[in-house]
Design a protein around this motif. Sequence first.
Motif, PDB file in Angstrom:
ATOM      1  N   ARG A  60       0.710  -0.966  -0.054  1.00 20.55           N
ATOM      2  CA  ARG A  60      -0.258  -0.117  -0.042  1.00 20.55           C
ATOM      3  C   ARG A  60       1.055   1.178   0.020  1.00 20.55           C
ATOM      4  N   ASN A  61       2.020   1.093   0.658  1.00 22.64           N
ATOM      5  CA  ASN A  61       2.717   2.198   0.815  1.00 22.64           C
ATOM      6  C   ASN A  61       3.605   2.523  -0.608  1.00 22.64           C
ATOM      7  N   ALA A  63       2.316   1.708  -3.493  1.00 24.45           N
ATOM      8  CA  ALA A  63       1.340   2.295  -4.567  1.00 24.45           C
ATOM      9  C   ALA A  63       0.944   3.649  -4.059  1.00 24.45           C
ATOM     10  N   THR A  64       1.016   4.293  -2.772  1.00 24.92           N
ATOM     11  CA  THR A  64       0.679   5.500  -2.545  1.00 24.92           C
ATOM     12  C   THR A  64       2.050   6.198  -3.038  1.00 24.92           C
ATOM     13  N   ARG A  65       3.281   5.847  -2.942  1.00 24.58           N
ATOM     14  CA  ARG A  65       4.262   6.538  -3.597  1.00 24.58           C
ATOM     15  C   ARG A  65       4.333   6.681  -5.180  1.00 24.58           C
ATOM     16  N   HIS A  70      -1.902   0.390  -9.390  1.00 33.26           N
ATOM     17  CA  HIS A  70      -2.777  -0.222  -8.697  1.00 33.26           C
ATOM     18  C   HIS A  70      -4.301   0.162  -9.030  1.00 33.26           C
ATOM     19  N   ARG A  72      -8.057   1.571  -7.364  1.00 35.84           N
ATOM     20  CA  ARG A  72      -8.723   1.608  -6.478  1.00 35.84           C
ATOM     21  C   ARG A  72     -10.272   1.592  -6.656  1.00 35.84           C
ATOM     22  N   VAL A  77      -7.892  -1.386  -2.684  1.00 39.38           N
ATOM     23  CA  VAL A  77      -6.903  -1.257  -3.598  1.00 39.38           C
ATOM     24  C   VAL A  77      -6.337  -2.708  -4.170  1.00 39.38           C
TER      25      VAL A  77
END
Length: 162
Positions: A60-61, A63-65, A70, A72, A77
């Motif tokens: 998840r981190n 994907a956030t970076r 990914h 949603r 996610v």
Amino acid sequence: MSSDQVLAEIAVSMPGREARMRRGVRIPDRSGITDATPLSLDVAARIAFPDGSMSRLSLRNAATRGDLGHARIGGRVYTTLAEIERMVAARWVEAEPRQTTHRRTSAENAEFKEEAGAATARALQIAENLRQTLTRKMPKCRSLRPAPADIRRAVLPAEIAP
């Protein structure tokens, strides 16, 4: 035996079926998963990193970076194994060839010692020249012996003098 070990044994003992893991996550049979199959991050982490070195939170981190592609959908996610492979390939560090140190031959070693000896001799010569120059230009220093008591009394205030 921990609950994870029990669940892992159950998963191994049930080939061809889905194994139920902790938190109610179902790990589908690997034969039904392609590189383009959307997987939740927890399932993707367990399949792509079976040793448990990467968790759902790590993915998840990533994907956030923006490191991991990914989708949603409905607040959840999803990613694919192909996206995880792309992320790993982008971060892969190739091993660099070992750099060997140059070993001197005995002739080079003798030459090196000669040069070092010449440099040391030159440094000692410079130091001696400086010492001679400074002793000619500097006046003789007085002895560092303590002054006689009568001089101390004359120079120092009465309350400090012995």
